[in-house]
Write a protein that holds these residues in place. Structure first.
Motif, PDB file in Angstrom:
ATOM      1  N   PRO A 105      41.749  48.458 125.595  1.00 32.09           N
ATOM      2  CA  PRO A 105      41.193  49.346 124.559  1.00 32.09           C
ATOM      3  C   PRO A 105      40.420  48.535 123.525  1.00 32.09           C
ATOM      4  O   PRO A 105      40.714  47.355 123.302  1.00 32.09           O
ATOM      5  N   PRO A 106      39.428  49.135 122.857  1.00 26.31           N
ATOM      6  CA  PRO A 106      38.747  48.449 121.758  1.00 26.31           C
ATOM      7  C   PRO A 106      39.743  48.032 120.679  1.00 26.31           C
ATOM      8  O   PRO A 106      40.826  48.615 120.549  1.00 26.31           O
ATOM      9  N   LEU A 107      39.361  47.024 119.902  1.00 27.11           N
ATOM     10  CA  LEU A 107      40.276  46.442 118.922  1.00 27.11           C
ATOM     11  C   LEU A 107      40.811  47.483 117.941  1.00 27.11           C
ATOM     12  O   LEU A 107      42.024  47.542 117.686  1.00 27.11           O
ATOM     13  N   ALA A 108      39.939  48.313 117.391  1.00 30.79           N
ATOM     14  CA  ALA A 108      40.380  49.302 116.401  1.00 30.79           C
ATOM     15  C   ALA A 108      41.364  50.298 117.006  1.00 30.79           C
ATOM     16  O   ALA A 108      42.356  50.671 116.370  1.00 30.79           O
ATOM     17  N   GLU A 109      41.108  50.699 118.240  1.00 28.01           N
ATOM     18  CA  GLU A 109      42.003  51.659 118.892  1.00 28.01           C
ATOM     19  C   GLU A 109      43.348  51.013 119.227  1.00 28.01           C
ATOM     20  O   GLU A 109      44.403  51.639 119.070  1.00 28.01           O
ATOM     21  N   ALA A 110      43.322  49.763 119.671  1.00 28.40           N
ATOM     22  CA  ALA A 110      44.571  49.056 119.967  1.00 28.40           C
ATOM     23  C   ALA A 110      45.403  48.878 118.700  1.00 28.40           C
ATOM     24  O   ALA A 110      46.629  49.033 118.721  1.00 28.40           O
ATOM     25  N   GLU A 111      44.749  48.560 117.582  1.00 27.92           N
ATOM     26  CA  GLU A 111      45.473  48.411 116.320  1.00 27.92           C
ATOM     27  C   GLU A 111      46.105  49.726 115.888  1.00 27.92           C
ATOM     28  O   GLU A 111      47.247  49.756 115.410  1.00 27.92           O
ATOM     29  N   ALA A 112      45.352  50.831 116.025  1.00 25.26           N
ATOM     30  CA  ALA A 112      45.893  52.138 115.638  1.00 25.26           C
ATOM     31  C   ALA A 112      47.095  52.509 116.490  1.00 25.26           C
ATOM     32  O   ALA A 112      48.111  53.006 115.971  1.00 25.26           O
ATOM     33  N   MET A 113      47.021  52.257 117.800  1.00 25.12           N
ATOM     34  CA  MET A 113      48.153  52.557 118.672  1.00 25.12           C
ATOM     35  C   MET A 113      49.343  51.662 118.361  1.00 25.12           C
ATOM     36  O   MET A 113      50.494  52.100 118.413  1.00 25.12           O
ATOM     37  N   GLN A 114      49.066  50.403 118.013  1.00 24.54           N
ATOM     38  CA  GLN A 114      50.141  49.468 117.688  1.00 24.54           C
ATOM     39  C   GLN A 114      50.978  49.984 116.518  1.00 24.54           C
ATOM     40  O   GLN A 114      52.213  50.020 116.591  1.00 24.54           O
ATOM     41  N   ILE A 115      50.323  50.410 115.442  1.00 25.05           N
ATOM     42  CA  ILE A 115      51.040  50.884 114.260  1.00 25.05           C
ATOM     43  C   ILE A 115      51.734  52.210 114.535  1.00 25.05           C
ATOM     44  O   ILE A 115      52.884  52.425 114.135  1.00 25.05           O
ATOM     45  N   ARG A 116      51.069  53.126 115.215  1.00 26.75           N
ATOM     46  CA  ARG A 116      51.676  54.424 115.506  1.00 26.75           C
ATOM     47  C   ARG A 116      52.913  54.253 116.389  1.00 26.75           C
ATOM     48  O   ARG A 116      53.966  54.859 116.125  1.00 26.75           O
ATOM     49  N   LEU A 117      52.807  53.443 117.420  1.00 28.22           N
ATOM     50  CA  LEU A 117      53.952  53.206 118.309  1.00 28.22           C
ATOM     51  C   LEU A 117      55.071  52.484 117.583  1.00 28.22           C
ATOM     52  O   LEU A 117      56.255  52.742 117.824  1.00 28.22           O
ATOM     53  N   LEU A 118      54.702  51.585 116.684  1.00 31.63           N
ATOM     54  CA  LEU A 118      55.707  50.871 115.904  1.00 31.63           C
ATOM     55  C   LEU A 118      56.488  51.839 115.007  1.00 31.63           C
ATOM     56  O   LEU A 118      57.707  51.720 114.855  1.00 31.63           O
ATOM     57  N   THR A 119      55.788  52.801 114.431  1.00 30.15           N
ATOM     58  CA  THR A 119      56.451  53.809 113.586  1.00 30.15           C
ATOM     59  C   THR A 119      57.425  54.647 114.408  1.00 30.15           C
ATOM     60  O   THR A 119      58.567  54.894 113.983  1.00 30.15           O
ATOM     61  N   TRP A 120      56.989  55.078 115.572  1.00 30.65           N
ATOM     62  CA  TRP A 120      57.883  55.848 116.452  1.00 30.65           C
ATOM     63  C   TRP A 120      59.085  54.999 116.864  1.00 30.65           C
ATOM     64  O   TRP A 120      60.219  55.500 116.917  1.00 30.65           O
ATOM     65  N   SER A 121      58.846  53.732 117.161  1.00 30.15           N
ATOM     66  CA  SER A 121      59.946  52.853 117.574  1.00 30.15           C
ATOM     67  C   SER A 121      60.984  52.716 116.471  1.00 30.15           C
ATOM     68  O   SER A 121      62.194  52.743 116.743  1.00 30.15           O
ATOM     69  N   ALA A 122      60.513  52.567 115.225  1.00 25.71           N
ATOM     70  CA  ALA A 122      61.444  52.422 114.105  1.00 25.71           C
ATOM     71  C   ALA A 122      62.320  53.658 113.967  1.00 25.71           C
ATOM     72  O   ALA A 122      63.539  53.552 113.759  1.00 25.71           O
ATOM     73  N   GLY A 123      61.717  54.839 114.094  1.00 23.44           N
ATOM     74  CA  GLY A 123      62.496  56.075 113.996  1.00 23.44           C
ATOM     75  C   GLY A 123      63.518  56.205 115.113  1.00 23.44           C
ATOM     76  O   GLY A 123      64.685  56.567 114.872  1.00 23.44           O
ATOM     77  N   LEU A 124      63.101  55.894 116.336  1.00 29.82           N
ATOM     78  CA  LEU A 124      64.011  55.985 117.470  1.00 29.82           C
ATOM     79  C   LEU A 124      65.124  54.949 117.393  1.00 29.82           C
ATOM     80  O   LEU A 124      66.284  55.235 117.715  1.00 29.82           O
ATOM     81  N   MET A 125      64.787  53.740 116.937  1.00 31.48           N
ATOM     82  CA  MET A 125      65.818  52.707 116.817  1.00 31.48           C
ATOM     83  C   MET A 125      66.833  53.063 115.737  1.00 31.48           C
ATOM     84  O   MET A 125      68.038  52.832 115.912  1.00 31.48           O
ATOM     85  N   ALA A 126      66.351  53.622 114.626  1.00 31.69           N
ATOM     86  CA  ALA A 126      67.274  54.046 113.570  1.00 31.69           C
ATOM     87  C   ALA A 126      68.243  55.104 114.102  1.00 31.69           C
ATOM     88  O   ALA A 126      69.455  55.044 113.850  1.00 31.69           O
TER      89      ALA A 126
END
Length: 267
Positions: free
Chosen positions: A168-189
Motif C-alpha cells: 500500500p502507499p505510505l499514507a494508506e499504510a500509516e493510516a491502517m497501522q494506527i487504526r489497527l493499533l487502536t482496535w488491538s488496544a481495545g481487544l487486548m484490554a
C-alpha cells in the motif's frame, strides 16, 4: 497430533495460491481475491474447528493454527472495510504460511497443559478476545512493516520496484497501522479483563504474574503508550512502526513464545 498431519498439510496447501498471487502482485480487489481468500481461510478454519471440538488446545501447534485462521479472517474483514488493504497480503501471507509450516513442524511436540474444556462464559469470551487481539495486532505489525519498507524506498528514491508495485502507499499504510493499533488496544484490554475475571471465578485470585501475563501486559502498555504519543505528538512513520513491532514482539513472546518453551524446550 501426528494423525492430524494430512489436514494440516491440506490447510497449508490451500493458502499457497493466495500467497503466490499476493507476492507476485497479481491480486486486485476483485473476484479472484475473494475466491482465493475464501479457499485460504476454509482450510485453517476447518482445522481449528476440528481441533477444538473436544476442548481448547493450548499446545504450540494448535495455537499457531488458531492465530493463522484468526488473522486470515481479520484480513478478510479488513479487505471489506478498506479497499487497499489487500496489498498487505504480500507481507502477511508469506508470514502466515511460515507460521503454518512451523505449526506442522511442531505438531509432534507434547501439549504440556493438555486439552482445556471451554467451560464458562468468561473463559470462552477470553479465548475469543485473546485470539482476536493477536490477529489484529499481527495485521498492525504487517502495516508497520509496510511503512518501514515504503519509507526506505522513498529515501533511496528508487524506481518503483516490488515495494511500490505491491505494498500500500505510505499514507494508506500509516493510516491502517494506527487504526489497527487502536482496535488491538481495545481487544487486548477486553482480553486481559475477561482473563482476570475468569481467574477470580476459578481460583478467587486476580491474575498471577506468570511470564505469559507479564509479557502480555508489557505489550499492552507499549501499545497504549504509542497511541498516546501519536495523539499528543503526532508520532508516525518509521518511529511509530518500530514501537509497534517491539510491542508485537512482546506479544509473540507471550503467546506462542511461552508455548514453545513449555512444549518444545521443556517438553
Amino acid at each position: 497430533m501426528q494423525a492430524n498431519l494430512i489436514p494440516q498439510l491440506a490447510a497449508l496447501v490451500a493458502m499457497l495460491p493466495l500467497t503466490a498471487a499476493a507476492v507476485a502482485a497479481r491480486l486486485g480487489r476483485n473476484l479472484l481475491l475473494w475466491l482465493l481468500l475464501a479457499a485460504a481461510l476454509v482450510g485453517p478454519a476447518a482445522l481449528v474447528a476440528s481441533q477444538i471440538s473436544a476442548g481448547w488446545q493450548p499446545g504450540l501447534s494448535a495455537n499457531l493454527w488458531a492465530g493463522v485462521a484468526a488473522t486470515l479472517l481479520a484480513f478478510a474483514a479488513l479487505c471489506l472495510i478498506r479497499p487497499g488493504a489487500y496489498r498487505l497480503g504480500a507481507l502477511l501471507l508469506p508470514y502466515l504460511a511460515l507460521s503454518a509450516v512451523l505449526a506442522i513442524a511442531f505438531s509432534s511436540a507434547p501439549n504440556a497443559e493438555g486439552p482445556v474444556i471451554l467451560t464458562g462464559t468468561w473463559f470462552s469470551l477470553h479465548v475469543v478476545l485473546a485470539v482476536a487481539s493477536y490477529a489484529t495486532l499481527t495485521l498492525a505489525a504487517i502495516a508497520g512493516t509496510a511503512v518501514l519498507l515504503q519509507e526506505r524506498a522513498l529515501k533511496r528514491r528508487a524506481m518503483p520496484g516490488w515495494t511500490g508495485r505491491t505494498l500500500p502507499p505510505l499514507a494508506e499504510a500509516e493510516a491502517m497501522q494506527i487504526r489497527l493499533l487502536t482496535w488491538s488496544a481495545g481487544l487486548m484490554a477486553a482480553a486481559l479483563a475477561t482473563g482476570a475475571a475468569n481467574e477470580v471465578i476459578e481460583t478467587g485470585q486476580i491474575l498471577a504474574l506468570t511470564h505469559k501475563i507479564l509479557l502480555a501486559f508489557l505489550a499492552f502498555a507499549l501499545i497504549v503508550a504509542l497511541l498516546l504519543l501519536h495523539h499528543r505528538t503526532g508520532i508516525r512513520g518509521r518511529h511509530a512502526a518500530r514501537w509497534l513491532l517491539a510491542g508485537y514482539l512482546l506479544l509473540l513472546l507471550a503467546y506462542p513464545g511461552v508455548k514453545f518453551v513449555k512444549d518444545v524446550l521443556i517438553g
